[in-house]
Design a protein around this motif. Sequence first.
Motif: not given
Length: 483
Positions: A74-82, A213-218, A224-226
């Motif tokens: 839940d804290r992860t949000e990088g270029k490779l997704g969560k 394709q689904k491992d993105r913030k939207e 929203e952000k974590n």
Amino acid sequence: MKNENIVYNRAKLWQIGLFSLNNTATNIFLALMFYVGYYATGFVGLATVLISNILTSMRIFDGITDPLIGYLIDRTEGKLGKFRPYIVTGYIIMVISTILLFKVTHTLPENIRLLFFLIIYAIYIIGYTCQTAVTKAGQACITNDPKQRPLFGAFDGTFTLLLFSCFLPVYVNGYLLPKYGNEFSLLLFNELLFTFIAISGVLTILSFIGIYQKDRKEFFGLGEKNAKLGFSDYIDIIIHNRAIQMLIIAASTDKIASSTASNAAVGIMIYGIIMGDNTLQAKLGLITIIPAFLLLQFFVQYARKLGIKKGLVVTAWGSMISFSLIFFLLKFGDPTKIRLSNLFSFETLGFIILWCIGRGISGAGGGLTINAIADCADYETYRTGKYIPGMMGTLFSFVDKLISSMATTIVGLVVAGIGYTKGFPKIGDPNTPQMFYAATFLFLGMPVLGWIASIIALKFYPLSAEKMEEIQVHISSLKNSSQ
């Protein structure tokens, strides 16, 4: 009934199908560990009850690592997704640790084998937790459409059915054991290990593609952000999220039962000793796979129309009835008459029909349980505004594993209670009344008790189909207002 106020995040069918293979990839390693007791007692020199207690302790450790991994997800949000980093990391750790476990432990001096076994097994569990956590948490971003979520159960149930009812018994009991003289030799473990590693690797790659394709913030909750998270959030969820409370009770009792029934020693007791032909497990798996698959698909479609809660209740009742009837068939019939050469006998036909029904319905229920975790995560977003699928999924796993960790100990204590204190039952051992009741209790009685507990817990599970529509309307309106 469609609600125009809901903007659903829908997935393509192939995305759901490929992502569901992540659970199969980790189940491959789980299946490998079904046989670790034979390795530990046969080549490491550990006693039956000791290894059973060790595996129970490791299962508890497995549960303890879940909240930590969920928190990190839940804290992860990088270029490779969560989620994708944990799929890859988990697989790599499991590969290295299982190779060390099965290839090195028995070569060490006896006074350090136990310590080495414990350390490597603990490392394996960390990798296992990384990848399995994604199965439960990742669904929340794949789709939130209640008509689509049960499709994960359709795919996952099918793959699980193929693995445990078809591939595993055919490969191990129908091929490996006969190849190595019906003995769990080091050569057998070597072939088993690297075959399973390769298969799991292919499935891991496919699941990575499925969620890519689904491992993105939207697609994360409100987009929203974590949110700021702490371990105190676990306490709040446990106290106030009634949905996850009841789901944990229902699923963990099922899990301890299914883990007990699927233990390798239990399979040998039922097929190799009571029925007198260990290859039956593989042969019957092939015969029952198609009918069980059709039943699984039927109940998944039922859940798509009437909701996951109703699907879980109906599958629990159906599974309980079919397994109870199997016990009466084995008790009052002659299990040694269950043979493909005697296909039209009462015992053979009865077992095949009931086993098809039981496996198909219980497989559908298992897939729907994983779907329900995503519903519980949405309920938490509805309740608090926080998107924490990792914490939700691993909280579920934490309690589930603590309870189900007793499965190996239960098997060890039961077989020790009928005289097997230094090893597990083997093919060719005599079928005594004590053997019959011990085997049927582990194979059939434990699952029935689990489904009874599930039916009671689900009476208090609040997420009906109508409630889930209300939740999605609320989340969709919040998401639209924030844009």
